[in-house]
Design a protein around this motif. Structure first.
Motif, PDB file in Angstrom:
ATOM      1  N   THR A  34     -35.479 -17.583   2.536  1.00 44.01           N
ATOM      2  CA  THR A  34     -35.481 -19.025   2.310  1.00 44.01           C
ATOM      3  C   THR A  34     -36.200 -19.722   3.452  1.00 44.01           C
ATOM      4  O   THR A  34     -36.137 -19.289   4.594  1.00 44.01           O
ATOM      5  CB  THR A  34     -34.036 -19.570   2.216  1.00 44.01           C
ATOM      6  N   ASP A  35     -36.885 -20.778   3.106  1.00 44.65           N
ATOM      7  CA  ASP A  35     -37.615 -21.564   4.090  1.00 44.65           C
ATOM      8  C   ASP A  35     -36.798 -22.827   4.354  1.00 44.65           C
ATOM      9  O   ASP A  35     -36.859 -23.805   3.606  1.00 44.65           O
ATOM     10  CB  ASP A  35     -39.002 -21.900   3.526  1.00 44.65           C
ATOM     11  N   ALA A  36     -36.018 -22.792   5.439  1.00 48.03           N
ATOM     12  CA  ALA A  36     -35.118 -23.915   5.742  1.00 48.03           C
ATOM     13  C   ALA A  36     -35.893 -25.209   5.947  1.00 48.03           C
ATOM     14  O   ALA A  36     -35.474 -26.287   5.498  1.00 48.03           O
ATOM     15  CB  ALA A  36     -34.276 -23.593   6.969  1.00 48.03           C
ATOM     16  N   ARG A  37     -37.049 -25.100   6.611  1.00 48.42           N
ATOM     17  CA  ARG A  37     -37.837 -26.320   6.865  1.00 48.42           C
ATOM     18  C   ARG A  37     -38.360 -26.926   5.566  1.00 48.42           C
ATOM     19  O   ARG A  37     -38.446 -28.143   5.425  1.00 48.42           O
ATOM     20  CB  ARG A  37     -39.015 -26.021   7.811  1.00 48.42           C
TER      21      ARG A  37
ATOM     22  N   ASN B 291     -36.903 -26.853   2.704  1.00 54.00           N
ATOM     23  CA  ASN B 291     -35.794 -27.584   2.080  1.00 54.00           C
ATOM     24  C   ASN B 291     -35.595 -28.948   2.746  1.00 54.00           C
ATOM     25  O   ASN B 291     -35.385 -29.959   2.074  1.00 54.00           O
ATOM     26  CB  ASN B 291     -34.489 -26.769   2.186  1.00 54.00           C
ATOM     27  N   THR B 292     -35.672 -28.964   4.083  1.00 54.74           N
ATOM     28  CA  THR B 292     -35.538 -30.227   4.829  1.00 54.74           C
ATOM     29  C   THR B 292     -36.664 -31.186   4.440  1.00 54.74           C
ATOM     30  O   THR B 292     -36.448 -32.387   4.250  1.00 54.74           O
ATOM     31  CB  THR B 292     -35.591 -29.954   6.350  1.00 54.74           C
TER      32      THR B 292
ATOM     33  N   ASN C 191     -36.094 -32.687   1.020  1.00 62.21           N
ATOM     34  CA  ASN C 191     -35.080 -33.748   1.078  1.00 62.21           C
ATOM     35  C   ASN C 191     -35.675 -35.055   1.599  1.00 62.21           C
ATOM     36  O   ASN C 191     -35.368 -36.140   1.114  1.00 62.21           O
ATOM     37  CB  ASN C 191     -33.912 -33.322   1.985  1.00 62.21           C
TER      38      ASN C 191
ATOM     39  N   GLU D  79     -37.624 -34.784  12.715  1.00 65.15           N
ATOM     40  CA  GLU D  79     -37.727 -33.502  12.003  1.00 65.15           C
ATOM     41  C   GLU D  79     -39.158 -32.960  11.968  1.00 65.15           C
ATOM     42  O   GLU D  79     -39.379 -31.805  11.609  1.00 65.15           O
ATOM     43  CB  GLU D  79     -37.163 -33.648  10.582  1.00 65.15           C
TER      44      GLU D  79
END
Length: 333
Positions: free
Chosen positions: A2-5, A7-8, A11, A91
């Motif tokens: 998964t690519d956490a960034r 997802n951020t 959002n 971010e």
């Protein structure tokens, strides 16, 4: 994985969806960078923007302050740089207008080159005319030296496994001193630092679109010209290069830039600046491969090496450097 960034990022874009009429499902990679930055393209139903660019710059690696500062500086100078539409500094995200998909590299050929380089020259003169001291970091002796040191550290030692003997080490040190002396003696202006065919976009209005300028400094007046016409990604016959550099020199002098009265002097500066850049680039391309696992730049090493050898051979005081460079040809990289 998964690519956490990602997802951020999604959002953040969701919060902007209504105001910019974004089609969130259309988010797709636009291009990668030689750094930690990456870019996405997203469709918009906004009548002014069919597509927009999203920059992802992890704050711990690529803080956005420099990009924003230089972007505003160049826009004020009259250059066509991305407009910052939304920003999320915490971010590390920006929403930008889209300068398109056509790089100069993709469009340059023997017929289009004169026209495209004329536009690039015009933009370069505009940028240099806006120059003021103490706005951007100084391209000082320490930075020039650090860049040159990438050549023995990453290209010779790490990439080619070459250890210089005592005499060669001394010759390289002396060559570096001569190159830096020349670079520092040049008039100072704003320097993009990567003003070449991959970072200039073909645009309908105010061509070219200029990108990847966040490392801009205040330094030698020939630096960006050397990036442009001794380009690591495309080569031209020497007589055409001289012609384009003459046109830049003439345009700069006419506009009041601090250029030497003698073109021979200016061209020598251009060559020596290009040599500093090529030695640095050999080190960077090797480092991108060995440290960062990016092998896409290895194919560009031979052209950069040939530029460096040709220049070093043209100046008697750089002959020892030329011999060191020539000796690397026989090593397999």
């Amino acid at each position: 994985m998964t690519d956490a960034r990602l997802n951020t990022l999604r959002n953040w874009l969701k919060a902007l969806e209504a105001s910019w009429q974004l089609d969130l499902d259309s988010l797709a990679p636009a291009s990668a960078d030689a750094s930690f930055r990456r870019y996405f393209r997203i469709t918009s139903k906004n009548p002014n923007f069919a597509t927009l660019i999203v920059m992802d710059a992890p704050p711990q690696h690529e803080p956005l302050d420099d990009f924003i500062k230089v972007d505003l500086l160049l826009a004020e100078a009259g250059l066509n740089v991305p407009k910052i539409l939304e920003q999320n500094l915490a971010e590390g995200f920006l929403l930008l207008n889209d300068l398109g998909t056509k790089t100069f590299l993709a469009e340059l050929n023997t017929e289009t080159a004169d026209h495209l380089y004329k536009d690039a020259t015009h933009a370069l003169v505009l940028m240099q005319l806006a120059s003021k001291p103490n706005v951007l970091p100084n391209y000082d002796e320490a930075l020039l030296q650090r860049e040159l040191d990438l050549f023995p550290e990453w290209y010779l030692k790490k990439h080619l496994n070459i250890e210089l003997n005592e005499q060669q080490t001394e010759q390289l040190k002396k060559s570096f001193e001569l190159i830096i002396e020349n670079n520092l003696a040049q008039a100072k202006v704003y320097v993009h630092r990567d003003y070449h065919s991959r970072n200039l976009m073909l645009t309908e209005k105010n061509n070219p679109g200029v990108i990847d300028f966040q490392d801009a400094v205040y330094g030698p007046i020939t630096y960006d010209a050397a990036s442009l016409w001794r380009d690591a990604y495309i080569a031209w016959p020497e007589e055409r290069v001289i012609d384009w550099v003459i046109k830049f020199w003439e345009a700069g002098r006419k506009a009041g830039l601090p250029m030497p009265d003698d073109f021979g002097h200016f061209y020598r500066d251009f060559e020596w600046m290009g040599l500093q850049r090529h030695l640095k680039v050999l080190g960077i391309f090797a480092r991108l491969y060995h440290r960062d696992g990016k092998d896409g730049y290895l194919k560009d090493i031979p052209l950069v090496l040939e530029y460096a050898i040709a220049t070093a051979n043209r100046y008697i005081e750089l002959k020892p450097l030329a011999r060191i460079l020539e000796s690397t040809r026989t090593h397999k990289d």
